[in-house]
Enzyme design. Structure first.
Site, PDB file in Angstrom:
ATOM      1  N   ASP A  81      73.031 -22.709  38.551  1.00  0.00           N
ATOM      2  CA  ASP A  81      72.181 -21.724  38.145  1.00  0.00           C
ATOM      3  C   ASP A  81      70.837 -23.081  37.416  1.00  0.00           C
ATOM      4  OD1 ASP A  81      70.052 -19.806  37.776  1.00  0.00           O
ATOM      5  OD2 ASP A  81      69.926 -19.728  36.483  1.00  0.00           O
ATOM      6  N   ASN A 140      68.967 -24.817  39.926  1.00  0.00           N
ATOM      7  CA  ASN A 140      67.942 -25.196  41.182  1.00  0.00           C
ATOM      8  C   ASN A 140      66.197 -24.606  41.092  1.00  0.00           C
ATOM      9  OD1 ASN A 140      70.240 -26.001  41.541  1.00  0.00           O
ATOM     10  ND2 ASN A 140      70.550 -24.754  43.056  1.00  0.00           N
ATOM     11  N   GLY A 141      65.500 -23.671  40.829  1.00  0.00           N
ATOM     12  CA  GLY A 141      64.411 -23.548  41.401  1.00  0.00           C
ATOM     13  C   GLY A 141      63.124 -24.058  40.891  1.00  0.00           C
ATOM     14  N   ARG A 177      61.064 -25.016  45.060  1.00  0.00           N
ATOM     15  CA  ARG A 177      62.577 -24.377  44.892  1.00  0.00           C
ATOM     16  C   ARG A 177      63.877 -25.205  45.998  1.00  0.00           C
ATOM     17  NH1 ARG A 177      63.229 -20.396  41.711  1.00  0.00           N
ATOM     18  NH2 ARG A 177      64.880 -20.147  42.754  1.00  0.00           N
ATOM     19  N   ASN A 205      70.837 -11.855  45.561  1.00  0.00           N
ATOM     20  CA  ASN A 205      70.254 -12.736  45.719  1.00  0.00           C
ATOM     21  C   ASN A 205      69.605 -12.637  47.111  1.00  0.00           C
ATOM     22  OD1 ASN A 205      72.146 -16.363  44.124  1.00  0.00           O
ATOM     23  ND2 ASN A 205      70.442 -14.974  43.816  1.00  0.00           N
ATOM     24  N   TRP A 206      69.456 -11.466  47.750  1.00  0.00           N
ATOM     25  CA  TRP A 206      68.977 -11.155  48.408  1.00  0.00           C
ATOM     26  C   TRP A 206      67.637 -11.023  48.922  1.00  0.00           C
ATOM     27  CZ3 TRP A 206      70.580 -12.428  53.457  1.00  0.00           C
ATOM     28  CH2 TRP A 206      73.060 -12.498  53.687  1.00  0.00           C
ATOM     29  N   ARG A 253      65.098 -12.501  46.825  1.00  0.00           N
ATOM     30  CA  ARG A 253      64.218 -13.908  47.320  1.00  0.00           C
ATOM     31  C   ARG A 253      63.745 -13.291  48.282  1.00  0.00           C
ATOM     32  NH1 ARG A 253      67.339 -18.456  43.788  1.00  0.00           N
ATOM     33  NH2 ARG A 253      68.700 -17.267  42.322  1.00  0.00           N
ATOM     34  N   ARG A 256      77.897 -21.868  32.687  1.00  0.00           N
ATOM     35  CA  ARG A 256      76.892 -21.568  33.424  1.00  0.00           C
ATOM     36  C   ARG A 256      75.851 -22.297  33.066  1.00  0.00           C
ATOM     37  NH1 ARG A 256      73.535 -16.082  34.637  1.00  0.00           N
ATOM     38  NH2 ARG A 256      71.710 -17.244  35.414  1.00  0.00           N
ATOM     39  N   SER A 301      75.524 -12.839  35.053  1.00  0.00           N
ATOM     40  CA  SER A 301      75.338 -12.540  36.882  1.00  0.00           C
ATOM     41  C   SER A 301      76.053 -11.658  37.559  1.00  0.00           C
ATOM     42  CB  SER A 301      73.799 -13.655  37.066  1.00  0.00           C
ATOM     43  OG  SER A 301      73.195 -13.342  35.984  1.00  0.00           O
TER      44      SER A 301
HETATM   45  C1  IPE Z   1      73.123 -16.889  39.515  1.00  0.00           C
HETATM   46  O1  IPE Z   1      71.818 -16.609  39.441  1.00  0.00           O
HETATM   47  C2  IPE Z   1      73.024 -16.817  41.042  1.00  0.00           C
HETATM   48  C3  IPE Z   1      74.180 -17.365  41.508  1.00  0.00           C
HETATM   49  C4  IPE Z   1      74.024 -18.959  40.545  1.00  0.00           C
HETATM   50  C5  IPE Z   1      74.449 -17.876  42.906  1.00  0.00           C
HETATM   51  P1  IPE Z   1      70.345 -16.027  39.179  1.00  0.00           P
HETATM   52  O2  IPE Z   1      69.595 -17.128  39.248  1.00  0.00           O
HETATM   53  O3  IPE Z   1      70.895 -15.084  40.886  1.00  0.00           O
HETATM   54  O4  IPE Z   1      70.716 -15.589  38.215  1.00  0.00           O
HETATM   55  P2  IPE Z   1      69.705 -14.370  37.245  1.00  0.00           P
HETATM   56  O5  IPE Z   1      68.571 -13.606  38.143  1.00  0.00           O
HETATM   57  O6  IPE Z   1      69.013 -15.561  35.951  1.00  0.00           O
HETATM   58  O7  IPE Z   1      70.193 -13.088  36.589  1.00  0.00           O
HETATM   59  C1  IPE Z   2      70.771 -20.888  41.928  1.00  0.00           C
HETATM   60  O1  IPE Z   2      69.564 -21.599  40.940  1.00  0.00           O
HETATM   61  C2  IPE Z   2      71.104 -21.260  43.030  1.00  0.00           C
HETATM   62  C3  IPE Z   2      71.023 -20.191  43.407  1.00  0.00           C
HETATM   63  C4  IPE Z   2      71.116 -18.552  42.782  1.00  0.00           C
HETATM   64  C5  IPE Z   2      71.076 -19.683  45.043  1.00  0.00           C
HETATM   65  P1  IPE Z   2      68.267 -20.445  40.789  1.00  0.00           P
HETATM   66  O2  IPE Z   2      67.589 -20.567  42.221  1.00  0.00           O
HETATM   67  O3  IPE Z   2      68.725 -19.121  40.784  1.00  0.00           O
HETATM   68  O4  IPE Z   2      67.045 -21.790  39.856  1.00  0.00           O
HETATM   69  P2  IPE Z   2      66.211 -20.893  38.911  1.00  0.00           P
HETATM   70  O5  IPE Z   2      67.582 -19.946  38.127  1.00  0.00           O
HETATM   71  O6  IPE Z   2      65.616 -19.740  39.737  1.00  0.00           O
HETATM   72  O7  IPE Z   2      65.850 -21.881  38.734  1.00  0.00           O
HETATM   73 MG    MG Z   3      69.079 -19.142  38.789  1.00  0.00          MG
END
Ligand code: IPE
Ligand code: IPE
Ligand code: MG
Length: 265
Positions: free
Chosen positions: A36, A38-39, A49, A84-85, A87, A204, A212
């Site tokens: 977690d 990345n964005g 992101r 994650n769908w 998004r 995490r 999550s």
């Molecule tokens: C958990 O991260 C899912 C993955 C890393 C693939 P999320 O970013 O989706 O989780 P929340 O929304 O912060 O709980």
């Molecule tokens: C985790 O990073 C990757 C996926 C859930 C695919 P995020 O995309 O959730 O990044 P943040 O948490 O928004 O920084």
């Molecule tokens: Mg995240």
């Protein structure tokens, strides 16, 4: 890896860092990672992101290498959750397309290192082209024994348990399973990967302290380790640090030892 060849050791970390010398019994056999941050990592640098997801690929390969070096037997990577769908369509499209590319580009290295790739997740909504790459990677690496890499894509812990319950109910209806004989062991056999070990250490990255919906059943007794480092900045040295912290934990699984022995007993 071909039938008779031995796996190649993964390349060392560019810093030359070596894994810590942990006694084998203190190395977590199964490490699960919520990749977690990345964005936020990308946005903090004024980048979209998706750039964070792109850089995260190198982190995953480095962490896989570090896990192999340390002697971890199973690594589960949470790459895309059933939630994650939600998004934006463009981010989902990027992640799906990028996952396909990563699988295609990295499967030979993973295979050379003796890593067995397995997909863990559910089919509905998952892009067919991603599924095809997952199956190709699974087929190529199926005889490898150095470490199992579970790619958790379109994975949700609740969905996994609900899918298992549905499959069990159908087997009961068809007379293949007796309702009264269902135990924890029975349910575990209906999970996406019945051979998956219980998770020993769940890491995490990215600063949030929640799981999550990741490997709910399998992580019931996992040690939890939260790192503030965003996934793109994480590397195998951080994994090793987490494993050292794990080695110091006192895992009791509900049991208890009396530190003061009662002489009257
Ligand atoms: C958990 O991260 C899912 C993955 C890393 C693939 P999320 O970013 O989706 O989780 P929340 O929304 O912060 O709980
Ligand atoms: C985790 O990073 C990757 C996926 C859930 C695919 P995020 O995309 O959730 O990044 P943040 O948490 O928004 O920084
Ligand atoms: Mg995240």
């Amino acid at each position: 890896m071909s039938e008779n060849s031995r796996p190649l050791p993964p390349p060392p970390h560019p810093s030359g860092a070596q894994p810590p010398a942990l006694p084998a019994e203190l190395v977590p056999q199964h490490v699960a990672v919520v990749m977690d941050g990345n964005g936020r990592w990308a946005n903090a640098q004024g980048l979209p992101r998706t750039e964070g997801h792109r850089v995260g690929e190198a982190t995953l390969m480095d962490v896989v290498a570090g896990a192999v070096e340390l002697g971890v037997k199973e690594l589960s990577a949470y790459a895309f959750s059933t939630e994650n769908w939600k998004r934006s369509p463009s981010e989902v499209r990027f992640i799906m397309g990028f996952t396909r590319t990563v699988l295609r580009q990295q499967r030979d290295d993973l295979n050379d290192w003796g890593v067995q790739v397995r997909w863990v997740g559910r089919t509905p909504r998952l892009w067919k082209s991603v599924l095809r790459e997952l199956h190709t990677a699974e087929e190529l690496t199926k005889n490898n024994t150095t470490m199992t890499l579970n790619m958790c894509i379109n994975y949700g812990g609740r969905a996994e348990i609900a899918d298992a319950a549905r499959a069990m109910a159908m087997d009961v209806r068809e007379g293949r399973l007796k309702a009264e004989s269902i135990t924890e062991k029975t349910l575990a056999k209906y999970l996406y990967s019945p051979t998956m070990r219980d998770v020993d250490l769940l890491i995490r990255t990215g600063g949030e302290q929640r799981t999550s919906n990741f490997l709910m059943w399998e992580s019931a007794y996992a040690e939890l380790y939260f790192s503030d480092i965003a996934w793109p900045d994480f590397d195998r040295r951080h994994l090793w640090k987490a494993c050292q912290a794990y080695a110091r934990r006192d895992r009791r699984f509900g049991g208890a030892k009396d530190a003061v022995i009662d002489q009257s007993e």
